[in-house]
Design a protein around this motif. Structure first.
Motif, PDB file in Angstrom:
ATOM      1  N   ASP A 189       0.661  -1.288  -0.007  1.00 34.73           N
ATOM      2  CA  ASP A 189       0.038  -0.176  -0.126  1.00 34.73           C
ATOM      3  C   ASP A 189       0.858   1.297  -0.086  1.00 34.73           C
ATOM      4  OD1 ASP A 189      -1.705  -2.105   0.809  1.00 34.73           O
ATOM      5  OD2 ASP A 189      -2.109  -1.223   2.810  1.00 34.73           O
ATOM      6  N   GLN A 225       4.227   0.525   2.110  1.00 31.96           N
ATOM      7  CA  GLN A 225       4.413  -0.551   2.815  1.00 31.96           C
ATOM      8  C   GLN A 225       5.479  -1.504   2.380  1.00 31.96           C
ATOM      9  OE1 GLN A 225       1.552  -2.104   5.506  1.00 31.96           O
ATOM     10  NE2 GLN A 225       2.631   0.141   6.054  1.00 31.96           N
ATOM     11  N   ARG A 282      -7.682  -1.623  11.494  1.00 26.51           N
ATOM     12  CA  ARG A 282      -6.490  -0.896  10.957  1.00 26.51           C
ATOM     13  C   ARG A 282      -6.888   0.034   9.954  1.00 26.51           C
ATOM     14  NH1 ARG A 282      -6.866  -6.422   9.429  1.00 26.51           N
ATOM     15  NH2 ARG A 282      -7.354  -6.618   7.114  1.00 26.51           N
ATOM     16  N   ASP A 283      -5.773   0.780   9.643  1.00 23.91           N
ATOM     17  CA  ASP A 283      -5.378   1.803   8.688  1.00 23.91           C
ATOM     18  C   ASP A 283      -6.287   3.208   9.014  1.00 23.91           C
ATOM     19  OD1 ASP A 283      -4.353  -0.645   7.402  1.00 23.91           O
ATOM     20  OD2 ASP A 283      -6.010  -0.973   6.248  1.00 23.91           O
ATOM     21  N   GLU A 310     -10.733  -2.299   4.279  1.00 24.40           N
ATOM     22  CA  GLU A 310      -9.231  -1.761   4.559  1.00 24.40           C
ATOM     23  C   GLU A 310      -9.195  -0.376   3.931  1.00 24.40           C
ATOM     24  OE1 GLU A 310      -6.541  -5.538   4.567  1.00 24.40           O
ATOM     25  OE2 GLU A 310      -7.016  -5.540   2.725  1.00 24.40           O
TER      26      GLU A 310
HETATM   27  N1  DQQ Z   1      -2.196  -4.159   3.958  1.00 21.09           N
HETATM   28  C1  DQQ Z   1      -1.724  -3.624   5.158  1.00 21.09           C
HETATM   29  C2  DQQ Z   1      -3.079  -3.159   5.943  1.00 21.09           C
HETATM   30  C3  DQQ Z   1      -3.736  -2.965   4.896  1.00 21.09           C
HETATM   31  C4  DQQ Z   1      -3.625  -3.875   3.844  1.00 21.09           C
HETATM   32  C5  DQQ Z   1      -0.792  -4.228   5.573  1.00 21.09           C
HETATM   33  C6  DQQ Z   1      -4.288  -3.774   2.683  1.00 21.09           C
HETATM   34  O1  DQQ Z   1      -2.539  -2.208   6.938  1.00 21.09           O
HETATM   35  O2  DQQ Z   1      -5.054  -3.276   5.593  1.00 21.09           O
HETATM   36  O3  DQQ Z   1       0.329  -4.271   4.671  1.00 21.09           O
HETATM   37  O4  DQQ Z   1      -3.321  -4.224   1.466  1.00 21.09           O
END
Ligand code: DQQ
Length: 473
Positions: free
Chosen positions: A31, A47, A150-151, A206
């Motif tokens: 991401d 990421q 998350r996120d 997400e």
């Molecule tokens: N990937 C991340 C998360 C997200 C997901 C982990 C989406 O935070 O929810 O790398 O690709």
């Protein structure tokens, strides 16, 4: 320590590695994170698993750009802290300007538990100090899945900060949960900003990204298990978002987890993760996986949908140019464009349908026509598709057809804006719709471009092709 340029140079010979789409110096990228324009410079965090070309313990990679097109690698910005709430990964998040202090909200992963964490930078976003009080939220609210939490999308209204976090409400569906805080550190849960229905928009949301666009608000989500990203357009009142319209951000099957920024010119710009379309073994052998989309500028459409267009700054990468106009295309002849060879090209083509049932363009085509990737418009079904059934001869690669509805008004031309960048094909149709895919041609001479029509003739009004330069400074 290996510096990123050395890593990039080591992989530069790889014929599938894009050179004008952003990707990590080596290893794994997913991401986009923390998108922000800070003191004129665009910052792209992502990421990143620096240890292998597969998802694993995730760090935040970092790069910067003065023009949104050319990028410079910077050192890794954020790493897991052993024994910290992010011991097993620093997952996705965002960066905001807290009265001059760059402040990051991200998801700390420990075991399977995901909790919001904060970090600040005192040196212009290069290095980050984690808040000693992390996590800033101890647990997901009651009734919400505790390990799907998350996120982060953070914004300010009057003097209050608001935050949307992606989650799952069991037996209902994906949701974006809304919190508020006076200081980015003490958060109070309010209610869901928006809740989906599992059968329509997935069970887990997400990467929620929430922003105003024109007179409406947009919530972008990446729902599990849909393997694509959606946008919801609607109204925002009393801190609740009511969607009125939904669309797919990209119908090519490879675009996920987008994030946007509002730049200093007031534009809403989106990047998304383009995942691979080949086996995990091939990704590991290549030593890299995951690419960022081109920057896309969002605008509201008259019909309430969102339109996506490539950032105009990308024209800075254009090199040698060729143009043809006024070609009749029929099924009988293969219209291979002469003198055009390339795996890094930009194409702008305008077609009038004539009486053809289907028409379009092949790229990454071998001279004998055995290998190609096809963009086709099917008039009867009003669909635009990317066809990868002949993209490579390897059984390890995906070979499918992906696409979506594109309604053309009577007499409306089909305008394709195509970016071919080795294993990436990113297409913008009629300035509002995107199809992005990944291809891995087996033959080194799969470099041609050809036009085709089926069941009648189509007219190619014009086609412009440019060679495209590299984005690395
Ligand atoms: N990937 C991340 C998360 C997200 C997901 C982990 C989406 O935070 O929810 O790398 O690709």
């Amino acid at each position: 320590m290996t510096i990123p340029n050395e890593q990039r140079n080591r992989l530069a010979h790889d014929p599938h590695r894009p050179h004008y789409h952003f990707l990590a110096p080596a290893s794994w990228l997913n991401d986009p994170n923390g998108l922000i324009q800070w003191r004129g410079q665009y910052h792209l965090f992502y990421q990143h698993n620096p240890d292998a070309a597969r998802f694993g313990k995730i760090y935040w990679g970092h790069a910067t750009s003065a023009d949104l097109v050319h990028w410079q690698d910077l050192p890794i910005a954020l790493a897991p802290t052993p024994d910290g709430p992010d011991a097993d990964g620093c997952w996705s998040g965002c960066i905001v300007d807290d009265d001059g202090v760059p402040t990051m909200l991200y998801t700390g992963l420990r075991g399977r538990v995901q909790r919001p964490c904060l970090a600040t930078s005192a040196d212009g976003l290069l290095t980050w100090t984690k808040y000693p009080g992390n996590p800033v939220i101890a647990a997901a609210p009651l009734g919400v899945d505790q390990i799907e939490f998350r996120d982060h999308c953070v914004w300010k209204e009057n003097d209050m900060w608001y935050q949307a976090i992606g989650s799952r409400i069991p037996d209902i569906g994906g949701a974006a949960l809304l919190y508020r805080s006076p200081n980015l550190r003490d958060w109070e849960y309010m209610h869901p900003l928006c809740t989906g229905v599992a059968s329509e928009t997935g069970t887990i949301w997400e990467c929620p990204d929430f922003f105003p666009l024109g007179d409406a608000h947009v919530l972008a989500i990446s729902p599990i298990p849909l393997r694509k990203s959606l946008y919801l357009v609607g109204s925002y009142a009393d801190h609740r978002f009511t969607p009125e319209r939904m669309g797919e951000i990209d119908v090519g099957g490879h675009f996920y987890a987008p994030q946007t920024l509002r730049d200093e010119r007031g534009r809403r710009i989106m990047f998304g993760w383009l995942w691979e379309g080949r086996s995990e073994a091939a990704q590991l052998a290549a030593g890299w996986a995951g690419v960022m989309s081109l920057p896309r500028v969002l605008s509201p459409r008259h019909d309430g949908r969102v339109s996506f267009a490539p950032a105009p700054e990308l024209a800075a990468l254009r090199g040698a140019h060729r143009r043809w106009a006024g070609l009749q295309i029929t099924y009988a002849s293969a219209h291979v464009l002469p003198e055009i060879q390339g795996d890094s090209v930009e194409i702008v083509a305008e077609f009038a349908a004539g009486d053809a049932a289907a028409f379009g363009l092949d790229m990454r085509r071998s001279p004998d026509g055995a290998e190609y990737t096809r963009i086709v418009y099917d008039r009867a079904r009003q669909r635009i598709e990317i066809d990868r059934r002949r993209s490579s001869s390897s059984a390890e690669d995906q070979h499918d057809v992906q696409g979506g509805m594109l309604e053309l008004a009577d007499g409306e031309a089909l305008r394709l804006h195509i970016f071919v960048d080795r294993s990436v094909v990113e297409v913008f149709a009629n300035d509002h719709m995107c199809l992005t895919s990944r291809v891995y041609p087996s033959r080194p001479d799969s470099l041609g471009v050809a036009l085709f029509a089926q069941g009648g003739a189509a007219e190619l009004r014009s086609i412009d092709l440019w060679e495209v330069g590299s984005i690395w400074l």
